[in-house]
Design a protein around this motif. Structure first.
Motif, PDB file in Angstrom:
ATOM      1  N   TYR A 155       0.786  -1.237   0.000  1.00  0.00           N
ATOM      2  CA  TYR A 155       0.000   0.000   0.000  1.00  0.00           C
ATOM      3  C   TYR A 155       0.815   1.284   0.000  1.00  0.00           C
ATOM      4  O   TYR A 155       0.239   2.371   0.018  1.00  0.00           O
ATOM      5  CB  TYR A 155      -1.016   0.012   1.155  1.00  0.00           C
ATOM      6  CG  TYR A 155      -1.964  -1.160   1.091  1.00  0.00           C
ATOM      7  CD1 TYR A 155      -2.915  -1.237   0.075  1.00  0.00           C
ATOM      8  CD2 TYR A 155      -1.896  -2.200   2.007  1.00  0.00           C
ATOM      9  CE1 TYR A 155      -3.774  -2.326  -0.021  1.00  0.00           C
ATOM     10  CE2 TYR A 155      -2.745  -3.294   1.923  1.00  0.00           C
ATOM     11  CZ  TYR A 155      -3.688  -3.350   0.904  1.00  0.00           C
ATOM     12  OH  TYR A 155      -4.518  -4.431   0.815  1.00  0.00           O
ATOM     13  N   ASP A 159      -0.819   4.753  -1.474  1.00  0.00           N
ATOM     14  CA  ASP A 159      -0.728   6.023  -0.742  1.00  0.00           C
ATOM     15  C   ASP A 159      -0.137   7.116  -1.631  1.00  0.00           C
ATOM     16  O   ASP A 159      -0.663   8.241  -1.675  1.00  0.00           O
ATOM     17  CB  ASP A 159       0.141   5.834   0.505  1.00  0.00           C
ATOM     18  CG  ASP A 159       0.456   7.146   1.210  1.00  0.00           C
ATOM     19  OD1 ASP A 159      -0.436   7.688   1.878  1.00  0.00           O
ATOM     20  OD2 ASP A 159       1.602   7.627   1.062  1.00  0.00           O
ATOM     21  N   VAL A 224      -2.012  -2.146   6.483  1.00  0.00           N
ATOM     22  CA  VAL A 224      -3.468  -2.095   6.307  1.00  0.00           C
ATOM     23  C   VAL A 224      -4.119  -1.065   7.230  1.00  0.00           C
ATOM     24  O   VAL A 224      -4.824  -0.154   6.761  1.00  0.00           O
ATOM     25  CB  VAL A 224      -4.094  -3.490   6.491  1.00  0.00           C
ATOM     26  CG1 VAL A 224      -5.621  -3.377   6.570  1.00  0.00           C
ATOM     27  CG2 VAL A 224      -3.694  -4.405   5.344  1.00  0.00           C
ATOM     28  N   PRO A 225      -3.937  -1.144   8.543  1.00  0.00           N
ATOM     29  CA  PRO A 225      -4.578  -0.130   9.402  1.00  0.00           C
ATOM     30  C   PRO A 225      -4.034   1.270   9.154  1.00  0.00           C
ATOM     31  O   PRO A 225      -4.771   2.252   9.295  1.00  0.00           O
ATOM     32  CB  PRO A 225      -4.257  -0.611  10.823  1.00  0.00           C
ATOM     33  CG  PRO A 225      -3.071  -1.503  10.687  1.00  0.00           C
ATOM     34  CD  PRO A 225      -3.206  -2.152   9.354  1.00  0.00           C
ATOM     35  N   GLU A 228      -5.746   2.800   6.048  1.00  0.00           N
ATOM     36  CA  GLU A 228      -7.164   3.020   6.346  1.00  0.00           C
ATOM     37  C   GLU A 228      -7.359   4.247   7.220  1.00  0.00           C
ATOM     38  O   GLU A 228      -8.259   5.065   6.986  1.00  0.00           O
ATOM     39  CB  GLU A 228      -7.751   1.777   7.014  1.00  0.00           C
ATOM     40  CG  GLU A 228      -7.887   0.586   6.073  1.00  0.00           C
ATOM     41  CD  GLU A 228      -8.578  -0.593   6.726  1.00  0.00           C
ATOM     42  OE1 GLU A 228      -9.111  -1.444   5.987  1.00  0.00           O
ATOM     43  OE2 GLU A 228      -8.590  -0.673   7.981  1.00  0.00           O
ATOM     44  N   GLN A 229      -6.498   4.406   8.213  1.00  0.00           N
ATOM     45  CA  GLN A 229      -6.601   5.565   9.107  1.00  0.00           C
ATOM     46  C   GLN A 229      -6.133   6.845   8.417  1.00  0.00           C
ATOM     47  O   GLN A 229      -6.692   7.924   8.659  1.00  0.00           O
ATOM     48  CB  GLN A 229      -5.758   5.320  10.360  1.00  0.00           C
ATOM     49  CG  GLN A 229      -6.263   4.202  11.234  1.00  0.00           C
ATOM     50  CD  GLN A 229      -5.264   3.789  12.304  1.00  0.00           C
ATOM     51  OE1 GLN A 229      -4.336   4.527  12.623  1.00  0.00           O
ATOM     52  NE2 GLN A 229      -5.436   2.597  12.847  1.00  0.00           N
ATOM     53  N   ILE A 233     -10.405   5.039   4.389  1.00  0.00           N
ATOM     54  CA  ILE A 233     -10.859   4.059   3.405  1.00  0.00           C
ATOM     55  C   ILE A 233     -10.798   2.665   4.013  1.00  0.00           C
ATOM     56  O   ILE A 233     -10.315   2.472   5.120  1.00  0.00           O
ATOM     57  CB  ILE A 233      -9.990   4.094   2.134  1.00  0.00           C
ATOM     58  CG1 ILE A 233      -8.516   3.837   2.509  1.00  0.00           C
ATOM     59  CG2 ILE A 233     -10.134   5.420   1.403  1.00  0.00           C
ATOM     60  CD1 ILE A 233      -7.594   3.770   1.329  1.00  0.00           C
ATOM     61  N   LYS A 234     -11.290   1.696   3.255  1.00  0.00           N
ATOM     62  CA  LYS A 234     -11.164   0.289   3.600  1.00  0.00           C
ATOM     63  C   LYS A 234     -10.382  -0.400   2.490  1.00  0.00           C
ATOM     64  O   LYS A 234     -10.707  -0.245   1.312  1.00  0.00           O
ATOM     65  CB  LYS A 234     -12.544  -0.366   3.753  1.00  0.00           C
ATOM     66  CG  LYS A 234     -13.336   0.156   4.949  1.00  0.00           C
ATOM     67  CD  LYS A 234     -12.663  -0.221   6.270  1.00  0.00           C
ATOM     68  CE  LYS A 234     -13.464   0.251   7.466  1.00  0.00           C
ATOM     69  NZ  LYS A 234     -12.760  -0.082   8.747  1.00  0.00           N
ATOM     70  N   VAL A 235      -9.361  -1.168   2.856  1.00  0.00           N
ATOM     71  CA  VAL A 235      -8.513  -1.774   1.826  1.00  0.00           C
ATOM     72  C   VAL A 235      -9.291  -2.754   0.962  1.00  0.00           C
ATOM     73  O   VAL A 235      -8.916  -3.030  -0.179  1.00  0.00           O
ATOM     74  CB  VAL A 235      -7.293  -2.480   2.451  1.00  0.00           C
ATOM     75  CG1 VAL A 235      -6.396  -1.481   3.138  1.00  0.00           C
ATOM     76  CG2 VAL A 235      -7.716  -3.576   3.417  1.00  0.00           C
ATOM     77  N   ASP A 237     -11.878  -2.184  -0.531  1.00  0.00           N
ATOM     78  CA  ASP A 237     -12.378  -1.459  -1.699  1.00  0.00           C
ATOM     79  C   ASP A 237     -11.371  -1.436  -2.839  1.00  0.00           C
ATOM     80  O   ASP A 237     -11.739  -1.178  -3.983  1.00  0.00           O
ATOM     81  CB  ASP A 237     -12.755  -0.023  -1.309  1.00  0.00           C
ATOM     82  CG  ASP A 237     -13.998   0.027  -0.429  1.00  0.00           C
ATOM     83  OD1 ASP A 237     -14.714  -0.992  -0.382  1.00  0.00           O
ATOM     84  OD2 ASP A 237     -14.234   1.056   0.213  1.00  0.00           O
TER      85      ASP A 237
END
Length: 282
Positions: A155, A159, A224-225, A228-229, A233-235, A237
């Motif tokens: 990710y 980002d 992951v967290p 999202e923070q 968002i939610k991964v 998606d």
């Protein structure tokens, strides 16, 4: 610039020998090769940043306008780099209007504000596009470096793509006719990285498998967290391009949708800055 991490002396010697042979064979185009020898895993984000920081440190007559960052499981067919270089030169000198040329393809639908070339992709497809990416100097000046809190992987490219999109200034383009060999030499169009194939097609190599699994689990636990923070968002998606598509050319230029417009929904934050968490630094 060749970055070598966690390798024994025999592998380093082989790489240096190959590099010297490449320089002798391509002296008209290749003026120097620099090595970064590491005794640790810097992570994907920091790996990207080695290339970006080298570009940004250049100045004066030696100033570099763009850099191509490549994974270690990518190889170039003869003539591709020269063709790619010509395409990037055209992108850097053009105004941002739609253009179709045998070497570059700038999409037709780009919002009016995106007039500066930022990111270039090769002919890699099917999930491997970010394994060989061109970044312009102007982009890095505005967006900054990859966030090294994504460690050791996963990710960090999503980002960076989100930050590029939210800048509303830079556009992404594709360098046409730039075929690269990615992963196994099996003729498949699908991405199968050399790392993946070695670990799963050769499970008897248990030390390598165990090391990879540790890095994979750590990356998912950390990254992951964090993303999202950071962007609301939610991964999950990312798996549905109708919900969240930021890394593709169309996503970068038009259709990236996130929950926050600034990191962590903090209006005092900007797109170019991040602070390395103490735990990640350790």
């Amino acid at each position: 610039i060749v970055q070598i991490g966690n390798s024994d002396s025999k592998i380093v010697h082989k790489i240096v020998k190959s590099a010297k042979e490449a320089m002798q064979a391509n002296s008209a185009y290749l003026s120097s090769i620099e090595f970064n020898l590491l005794d640790y895993n810097p992570g994907s984000a920091k790996g990207f940043n080695f290339g970006l920081r080298t570009m940004m440190r250049s100045s004066g007559t030696d100033s570099i306008d763009w850099v191509l960052v490549v994974n270690n499981d990518v190889a170039f067919y003869p003539g591709v780099l020269k063709h790619l270089t010509r395409g990037v030169s055209r992108l850097l000198s053009h105004s941002g209007k739609s253009i179709h040329h045998h070497s570059i393809n700038i999409p037709d639908k780009i919002p009016p504000g995106r007039t500066t070339f930022g990111v270039g992709f090769t002919s890699l497809c099917c999930g491997g596009e970010w394994s060989a990416v061109i970044f312009s100097r102007k982009l890095v000046q505005a967006i900054g470096y990859f966030d090294e809190n994504f460690y050791p992987a996963y990710y960090e490219d999503d980002d960076y793509a989100i930050r590029i999109h939210l800048s509303n200034r830079f556009y992404a383009a594709k360098l046409e006719n730039t075929p690269l060999l990615h992963g196994e030499i099996d003729g498949s169009k699908d991405y199968l990285s050399g790392l993946f194939s070695q670990l799963y097609l050769h499970p008897e190599k248990s030390p390598a498998v165990d090391a990879w699994r540790h890095s994979h689990e750590l990356g998912m636990k950390v990254s992951v967290p964090y993303i999202e923070q950071k962007w609301g968002i939610k991964v999950g998606d990312f798996k549905s391009k109708t919900k969240l598509d930021c890394k593709s050319i169309d996503g970068l230029n038009n259709h990236c949708r996130v929950g926050f417009l600034t990191p962590f929904n903090d209006s005092t934050s900007n797109l170019s800055t991040w602070i390395l968490a103490p735990a990640t630094a350790e």
